[in-house]
Design an enzyme around this catalytic site. Structure first.
Site, PDB file in Angstrom:
ATOM      1  N   HIS A  64       0.868  -1.185   0.000  1.00 18.95           N
ATOM      2  CA  HIS A  64       0.000   0.000   0.000  1.00 18.95           C
ATOM      3  C   HIS A  64       0.899   1.227   0.000  1.00 18.95           C
ATOM      4  CE1 HIS A  64      -3.126   2.463   2.588  1.00 18.95           C
ATOM      5  NE2 HIS A  64      -2.942   2.989   1.387  1.00 18.95           N
ATOM      6  N   MET A  66       1.563   4.880   0.271  1.00 16.79           N
ATOM      7  CA  MET A  66       1.098   6.205   0.721  1.00 16.79           C
ATOM      8  C   MET A  66       2.251   7.170   0.461  1.00 16.79           C
ATOM      9  SD  MET A  66      -0.731   4.800   4.150  1.00 16.79           S
ATOM     10  CE  MET A  66       0.202   3.286   4.066  1.00 16.79           C
TER      11      MET A  66
END
Ligand code: DX5
Ligand code: ZN
Length: 214
Positions: A64, A66
């Site tokens: 993920h 970010m």
């Protein structure tokens, strides 16, 4: 229901043991949260740790990102061993380029959005991706409270998938515990990420079974 523990809450001093215990518990994905201190107000970890995890497990690694302008790093994350790479729609003006880079590297492409971003921003992408991650907290930290209004996004994505005969997985991330997991399941989620709730247990078979709905 698939279960994806977020390593952000694991014991890094015992990382190898943690991975072995996750395997023994029968989890589905290792959720690997990358934070750059720009897109989110926190910094986590990246390539050296990912390489070392890849070397000791066959589990699916669900990265993920970010990170601001994630296109800059996608090839490296693919080569370091990610199986799924998920990018935020807010993180780049060139989201299709990011998705294409992921797929050209032979990996599954995921897209995600912050709680304040309308679900409509994903519609132009839903034909082209393998996974949608619905953020149910503002990304950056573990241990935050689940934002219930995000359940509508899960419902929308489940209905849209049926209507258009698509096949993306719907994953949920942030504030998932034994109570909110039920709400996510009812709304149509396929994969649950859990950090603080998962790793507070001694025996990882317990949260794995609970989150699966067993
Ligand atoms: C938040 C991360 C999450 C986080 C989840 O920015 O993307 O994956 O680790 O942690 P919990 O489950 O504690 O909310
Ligand atoms: Zn995450």
């Amino acid at each position: 229901m698939k279960v994806a523990p977020s390593l952000l809450s694991c014991n890094f001093l015992e990382l190898k043991k943690e991975i072995q215990q996750l395997e023994a518990a029968g989890i589905d994905y290792i959720h690997f949260d990358v934070m750059d201190g720009q897109f989110v107000p926190n910094i986590s970890f990246a390539f050296p740790i990912l390489n070392q995890i890849r070397a000791i497990t066959q589990l699916t690694i669900d990265t993920h990102l970010m990170v601001k302008d994630p296109e800059r790093f996608i090839v490296e994350f693919a080569e370091a061993g990610s199986d799924i790479i998920t990018v935020h729609v807010e993180s780049t003006p060139h989201i299709h380029r990011a998705i294409q880079l992921i797929q050209n590297a032979g990996k599954k492409a995921g897209i995600t959005l912050n709680p304040g971003t309308p679900i409509e921003s994903l519609i132009p992408l839903l034909n082209d991706i393998d996974l949608v991650l619905v953020m149910t907290v503002n990304p950056g930290f573990g241990g935050q409270q689940f934002i219930e209004s995000c359940l509508e996004k899960i419902k929308f994505l489940a209905a849209y998938r049926t209507k258009h005969q698509l096949h993306y997985e719907i994953e949920v991330d942030g504030g998932v515990n034994e109570l909110t997991a039920k709400l996510c399941k009812e709304a149509g989620a396929d994969v649950l990420v859990a950090g603080s709730y998962f790793f507070k247990h001694e025996d990882y078979a317990l949260p794995t079974a609970t989150l699966r709905g067993e």
